[in-house]
Design a protein around this motif. Structure first.
Motif, short mmCIF file in Angstrom:
data_model
loop_
_atom_site.label_atom_id
_atom_site.label_comp_id
_atom_site.label_asym_id
_atom_site.label_seq_id
_atom_site.Cartn_x
_atom_site.Cartn_y
_atom_site.Cartn_z
N ARG A 67 0.84 -1.21 0.00
CA ARG A 67 0.00 0.00 0.00
C ARG A 67 0.87 1.25 0.00
NH1 ARG A 67 -3.65 0.68 4.95
NH2 ARG A 67 -3.54 -1.54 4.68
N GLN A 68 1.93 1.26 0.81
CA GLN A 68 2.83 2.40 0.86
C GLN A 68 3.52 2.61 -0.49
OE1 GLN A 68 3.19 4.69 3.35
NE2 GLN A 68 4.34 5.77 1.77
N ALA A 69 3.94 1.53 -1.12
CA ALA A 69 4.59 1.63 -2.43
C ALA A 69 3.61 2.23 -3.45
CB ALA A 69 5.08 0.26 -2.89
N HIS A 70 2.35 1.79 -3.41
CA HIS A 70 1.35 2.32 -4.34
C HIS A 70 1.11 3.80 -4.13
CE1 HIS A 70 0.07 -1.17 -6.61
NE2 HIS A 70 0.13 -1.89 -5.49
N ILE A 71 1.13 4.24 -2.88
CA ILE A 71 0.97 5.66 -2.58
C ILE A 71 2.09 6.46 -3.23
CG2 ILE A 71 1.13 7.36 -0.70
CD1 ILE A 71 -0.43 5.31 1.04
N ASP A 72 3.28 5.88 -3.25
CA ASP A 72 4.45 6.53 -3.86
C ASP A 72 4.51 6.32 -5.37
OD1 ASP A 72 5.17 7.31 -1.30
OD2 ASP A 72 6.55 5.63 -1.00
N GLY A 73 3.50 5.66 -5.95
CA GLY A 73 3.46 5.43 -7.39
C GLY A 73 4.37 4.29 -7.86
N ARG A 74 4.63 3.35 -6.96
CA ARG A 74 5.52 2.23 -7.27
C ARG A 74 4.82 0.92 -6.96
NH1 ARG A 74 10.05 4.08 -3.49
NH2 ARG A 74 10.89 2.07 -3.96
N ARG A 75 5.52 -0.18 -7.25
CA ARG A 75 4.96 -1.50 -6.98
C ARG A 75 5.92 -2.32 -6.13
NH1 ARG A 75 3.63 -4.52 -12.22
NH2 ARG A 75 5.85 -4.22 -12.48
N LEU A 76 5.35 -3.18 -5.32
CA LEU A 76 6.09 -4.18 -4.55
C LEU A 76 5.61 -5.53 -5.08
CD1 LEU A 76 8.03 -4.50 -2.06
CD2 LEU A 76 5.98 -4.87 -0.72
N ILE A 77 6.52 -6.27 -5.68
CA ILE A 77 6.14 -7.49 -6.39
C ILE A 77 6.75 -8.71 -5.71
CG2 ILE A 77 6.26 -8.69 -8.62
CD1 ILE A 77 6.86 -5.80 -9.79
N LEU A 78 5.91 -9.71 -5.40
CA LEU A 78 6.41 -10.96 -4.84
C LEU A 78 6.79 -11.88 -5.99
CD1 LEU A 78 3.90 -11.85 -2.00
CD2 LEU A 78 6.14 -10.82 -1.81
#
Length: 102
Positions: A62-73
């Motif tokens: 969620r934090q990454a999305h707020i920053d316009g980025r993605r966290l990918i597993l």
């Protein structure tokens, strides 16, 4: 649990559970603060994960999305995939599809 930094990728190995979330949280958020672009979490070396650990990843996502980025597993083992489905966190976390091995 062991975490190795490999460029924008964090390689996790061992048991990812409530005992290791404090360390993982610190490393993941520090990595999100210092790396430009998307961050990949390679969990192919994770033997088991619990809901607390996966919730940590959901909040970081969620934090990454707020920053316009993605966290990918990446490289989810069957045990990790099972917990993602049982906890219904597969709806929140971005999981890279891995090819089926014949």
């Amino acid at each position: 649990m062991e975490i190795v930094i490999d460029g924008p990728t964090l390689v996790l190995s061992g048991d990812f559970d409530v005992r290791s979330t404090w360390m993982a949280r610190s490393v993941i958020y520090d990595h999100l603060d210092t790396v430009e672009g998307d961050v990949v979490l390679d969990v192919s070396g994770v033997h088991c994960a619990d809901v607390t650990a996966l919730k940590l990843l959901a909040v970081a996502t969620r934090q990454a999305h707020i920053d316009g980025r993605r966290l990918i597993l990446q490289g989810c083992t069957p045990a990790v995939r099972r917990m993602l489905h049982l906890s219904r966190l597969y709806r929140v976390l971005e999981v890279e599809n891995s090819p089926l091995i014949a």
